[in-house]
Design a protein around this motif. Sequence first.
Motif, mmCIF file in Angstrom:
data_model
loop_
_atom_site.group_PDB
_atom_site.id
_atom_site.type_symbol
_atom_site.label_atom_id
_atom_site.label_comp_id
_atom_site.label_asym_id
_atom_site.label_seq_id
_atom_site.Cartn_x
_atom_site.Cartn_y
_atom_site.Cartn_z
ATOM 1 N N ILE A 151 0.708 -1.111 -0.061
ATOM 2 C CA ILE A 151 0.095 -0.030 -0.042
ATOM 3 C C ILE A 151 0.978 1.036 0.063
ATOM 4 N N HIS A 152 0.805 2.144 -0.866
ATOM 5 C CA HIS A 152 1.245 3.927 -1.110
ATOM 6 C C HIS A 152 0.858 4.884 -0.795
ATOM 7 N N LEU A 153 1.917 4.638 0.169
ATOM 8 C CA LEU A 153 1.566 6.087 0.592
ATOM 9 C C LEU A 153 2.034 7.506 0.445
ATOM 10 N N HIS A 154 2.096 8.989 0.162
ATOM 11 C CA HIS A 154 2.777 9.619 -0.282
ATOM 12 C C HIS A 154 2.772 10.891 0.930
ATOM 13 N N LEU A 155 4.181 11.155 1.700
ATOM 14 C CA LEU A 155 4.253 11.568 3.113
ATOM 15 C C LEU A 155 4.100 13.802 2.152
ATOM 16 N N ARG A 156 3.526 14.509 2.561
ATOM 17 C CA ARG A 156 4.015 15.868 2.842
ATOM 18 C C ARG A 156 4.608 16.498 3.780
ATOM 19 N N ALA A 157 5.637 17.553 3.319
ATOM 20 C CA ALA A 157 6.054 18.743 4.832
ATOM 21 C C ALA A 157 4.813 19.534 5.494
ATOM 22 N N SER A 158 5.249 18.823 6.629
ATOM 23 C CA SER A 158 3.146 20.095 7.432
ATOM 24 C C SER A 158 4.415 20.925 8.176
ATOM 25 N N VAL A 159 4.122 22.403 8.230
ATOM 26 C CA VAL A 159 5.303 23.564 9.043
ATOM 27 C C VAL A 159 3.631 23.392 10.613
ATOM 28 N N ASP A 160 2.603 23.173 9.947
ATOM 29 C CA ASP A 160 2.041 23.069 12.052
ATOM 30 C C ASP A 160 2.500 21.969 12.138
ATOM 31 N N ASP A 161 2.470 20.625 11.776
ATOM 32 C CA ASP A 161 2.927 19.607 12.157
ATOM 33 C C ASP A 161 4.401 19.805 12.889
ATOM 34 N N TRP A 162 4.765 20.175 11.650
ATOM 35 C CA TRP A 162 6.439 20.090 12.240
ATOM 36 C C TRP A 162 6.235 20.971 13.415
ATOM 37 N N LEU A 163 5.907 22.577 13.753
ATOM 38 C CA LEU A 163 5.970 23.836 14.815
ATOM 39 C C LEU A 163 4.892 22.776 15.909
ATOM 40 N N VAL A 164 4.883 22.063 15.773
ATOM 41 C CA VAL A 164 4.178 21.727 17.331
ATOM 42 C C VAL A 164 5.124 20.104 17.564
ATOM 43 N N TRP A 165 5.557 19.598 16.850
ATOM 44 C CA TRP A 165 6.434 18.789 16.918
ATOM 45 C C TRP A 165 7.861 19.345 18.086
ATOM 46 N N ALA A 166 8.813 20.788 17.003
ATOM 47 C CA ALA A 166 9.679 21.666 17.636
ATOM 48 C C ALA A 166 9.756 22.012 18.984
ATOM 49 N N SER A 167 8.110 22.692 19.036
ATOM 50 C CA SER A 167 8.008 22.737 20.547
ATOM 51 C C SER A 167 8.356 22.072 21.440
ATOM 52 N N ALA A 168 7.601 20.679 21.364
ATOM 53 C CA ALA A 168 8.140 19.532 22.636
ATOM 54 C C ALA A 168 9.268 18.974 22.650
ATOM 55 N N ASN A 169 10.347 19.987 21.628
ATOM 56 C CA ASN A 169 11.612 18.959 21.296
ATOM 57 C C ASN A 169 12.634 19.864 21.723
ATOM 58 N N GLY A 170 12.656 20.209 22.303
ATOM 59 C CA GLY A 170 13.231 22.225 22.118
ATOM 60 C C GLY A 170 14.669 22.124 21.304
ATOM 61 N N VAL A 171 13.751 22.127 20.216
ATOM 62 C CA VAL A 171 14.344 23.453 19.539
ATOM 63 C C VAL A 171 14.607 24.054 19.609
ATOM 64 N N HIS A 172 15.249 25.632 18.251
ATOM 65 C CA HIS A 172 15.740 26.009 18.846
ATOM 66 C C HIS A 172 14.704 27.774 18.895
ATOM 67 N N ARG A 173 14.628 28.684 20.189
ATOM 68 C CA ARG A 173 13.285 29.051 20.177
ATOM 69 C C ARG A 173 13.708 30.062 18.316
ATOM 70 N N TRP A 174 15.073 30.337 17.650
ATOM 71 C CA TRP A 174 15.344 31.296 16.224
ATOM 72 C C TRP A 174 14.634 30.579 15.120
ATOM 73 N N VAL A 175 14.553 29.019 15.594
ATOM 74 C CA VAL A 175 14.609 28.711 14.146
ATOM 75 C C VAL A 175 12.769 28.636 14.460
ATOM 76 N N VAL A 176 12.058 27.768 15.746
ATOM 77 C CA VAL A 176 10.530 27.668 15.796
ATOM 78 C C VAL A 176 9.926 29.260 15.156
ATOM 79 N N ASP A 177 10.310 30.808 15.855
ATOM 80 C CA ASP A 177 9.943 31.852 15.206
ATOM 81 C C ASP A 177 9.717 32.164 13.997
#
Length: 353
Positions: A151-177
Amino acid sequence: MQATVTVTPAALPEVLLNVALVRPVFLWGAPGIGKSSLVRAFAESLGLECVTLLGTQLAPEDLIGVPQIVGDRSRFAPPESIARDEPYCLFLDELNASSAEVQKAFYSLILDRRIGTYELPKGSVVIGAGNRATDNALARPMPSALVNRMIHLHLRASVDDWLVWASANGVHRWVVDHLVQRPDHLWSPPPKTEEPFSTPRGWHMLSDALHAYGEAVDGDTLAVLAHGILSPVHASAFRAYVKTVRHAFDLDAVLKGEVAWPRDPQDRDLLFFLSEAFRARLAKDLPASKKHASPALQRLAFRAKALLIELAEISLECAQLVIATDDNGVPVLPSWFLIEVGRDLPRLAAARA
């Protein structure tokens, strides 16, 4: 393989939970958007060990094993990494980058969950992943027989999903902002030449480097880091954003009239960044129809026209950047606002003079 319908990282676990437990899944996506980490997280959520095999580093015997004599007959002994007693997640990363012989060796493993006489324990999950040929990554054509086994699934980048993950995983505030202001900078298409390009993985790498240096990192070092990880355009924009943080320039302050557009020639990169942020803010906040504009948004539109005049006095190029069309010639800002700009700017400019 081209994507027709895509899934976001946030939606992927539920899809895998319903399909990967009953059928093998192949996850397509551009480099650096998180395919491997999402599969590992999914396996962990099921309490399964994730065993990763890299297609580019395999030979057929790495899968089917080597022959051994048992009694008066020979049989193939599958490798220890695959032949396990407890259920697990078998992750076939870069599957479509492997050789044709290796892909053939996967046939029975993917369809029948079996290698020779060994059968995957009940409850095991088989997931493959790979890049697309359009990503300028190593990718070989996948035989139709193998395509039809998954079964083939195509993943796309999602900034909303990534920002949620980044905020919970200590990504640098400059990058997040920065990515909150410029969500379009999360990912860029892989170039045809050998140069960095922006991906969620790249932004995470930049965050790790910034944490290592600390916020006192000098401008030259920041340039080396950003341009060594991101696309040239995104690297320049990120450096300009950091300059806004360090020099108290902020788009909201400009909109409120608390600070003016930067005029120093040395701050031209900062001016470009603020112009792009200004364009993105207008595109986000102004409605497609003026009749839907609240009094506050009408005031924003009037203020924006005055700021365009001030910006044009410093850099006509930056002012044109704000109202320019996209790469396909489609207006980014609402047509009613662009009409008002063409109608009112000469009058406002005359009044300012």
